[in-house]
Design an enzyme around this catalytic site. Sequence first.
Site, PDB file in Angstrom:
ATOM      1  N   CYS A 145      -9.487  -3.746   1.452  1.00 57.48           N
ATOM      2  CA  CYS A 145      -8.296  -4.258   1.388  1.00 57.48           C
ATOM      3  C   CYS A 145      -8.228  -5.646   2.077  1.00 57.48           C
ATOM      4  CB  CYS A 145      -7.280  -3.567   2.461  1.00 57.48           C
ATOM      5  SG  CYS A 145      -5.739  -4.486   2.992  1.00 57.48           S
ATOM      6  N   GLY A 168       0.721  -1.251   0.164  1.00 57.02           N
ATOM      7  CA  GLY A 168      -0.157  -0.112  -0.056  1.00 57.02           C
ATOM      8  C   GLY A 168       0.806   1.292  -0.038  1.00 57.02           C
ATOM      9  N   CYS A 182      -5.637  -8.931  -3.939  1.00 58.92           N
ATOM     10  CA  CYS A 182      -5.411  -7.799  -3.246  1.00 58.92           C
ATOM     11  C   CYS A 182      -5.687  -6.583  -4.035  1.00 58.92           C
ATOM     12  CB  CYS A 182      -3.791  -7.702  -3.418  1.00 58.92           C
ATOM     13  SG  CYS A 182      -2.550  -6.352  -2.920  1.00 58.92           S
TER      14      CYS A 182
HETATM   15  N1  DGL Z   1      -4.052  -6.887   0.989  1.00 59.68           N
HETATM   16  C1  DGL Z   1      -3.742  -5.960   0.184  1.00 59.68           C
HETATM   17  C2  DGL Z   1      -5.070  -5.079  -0.495  1.00 59.68           C
HETATM   18  O1  DGL Z   1      -5.973  -5.730  -0.628  1.00 59.68           O
HETATM   19  C3  DGL Z   1      -2.490  -5.132   0.295  1.00 59.68           C
HETATM   20  C4  DGL Z   1      -2.412  -4.320   1.581  1.00 59.68           C
HETATM   21  C5  DGL Z   1      -1.121  -3.914   1.431  1.00 59.68           C
HETATM   22  O2  DGL Z   1       0.119  -4.689   1.350  1.00 59.68           O
HETATM   23  O3  DGL Z   1      -0.714  -2.716   1.751  1.00 59.68           O
HETATM   24  O4  DGL Z   1      -4.752  -3.917  -0.764  1.00 59.68           O
END
Ligand code: DGL
Length: 257
Positions: A182, A42, A72
């Site tokens: 997220c 992010g 993601c």
């Molecule tokens: N799980 C992630 C998403 O859906 C990534 C979060 C990250 O690594 O900042 O955005």
Amino acid sequence: MNAPIGVFDSGVGGLTVWNALVHLLDQESTIYYCDSAYAPYGNRSKEEILERSIKATEFLIDKGCKLILVACNTATTNAIAELRSMYPHPFVGIEPAIKPAVLMTKTGKVGVLATKGTLYSSMFHKTVTDYTSGIELITQEGTGLVEAIESVEDKSKELLRLLDSYLQPMLKHNVDTLVLGCTHYPYLIPMIESLFQSKLRIIESSLPVALQVKKRLEEIKALTSSNKASHQFYTTGDLELLKRFVPQSLQENCYLL
Ligand code: DGL
């Protein structure tokens, strides 16, 4: 087609989508790429997110995956268009579920908790422009949440403090619907509920995304004909952390890259 479905995320967050996927398609095999050594995505630049997404995609393609699920939001909103132009494979991604939230809100105020990378992406801006007319959208970067979830230490106190500071202002603003943008954040639903009871309707997209994978596999006639599903999990980060989030019966299928 008995090849596995490839799934990737910056870390363990994508396993919330993987869970919905294997419940819906229980005969399909999967390979999960957990990029914890590079989490969070992010705060990274679009170029870095694309570079990591290419790395994950190539790993999954080399393992023979028939479809890539970008589990993601940050990678989807910053890299899926480029991935689709680079590889012939079908890709399914995940984005903050703005459209259903707009249909559900009664106060006309919707909160979105997501990473900086997602909130600043042009894909997210397009969705906001296309679907939120007449709605007030309150966005909040979830700074620190992914780091705490990816930590091997118990960070529950810090998580509660961060969630309170991010969501209390939304409630003051009369937000009644909260989009979790997220894939790490569904792990926080019990905490959000303990803090705010049922004051916020929480929306996350793992089931709709799993349904989209099913639809795509049907379209290309690639659903499996086998009834022996197998699952493998690979991490660039901490093996013990990954195992904490993988069902116990599958923990022996976790590998360090
Ligand atoms: N799980 C992630 C998403 O859906 C990534 C979060 C990250 O690594 O900042 O955005």
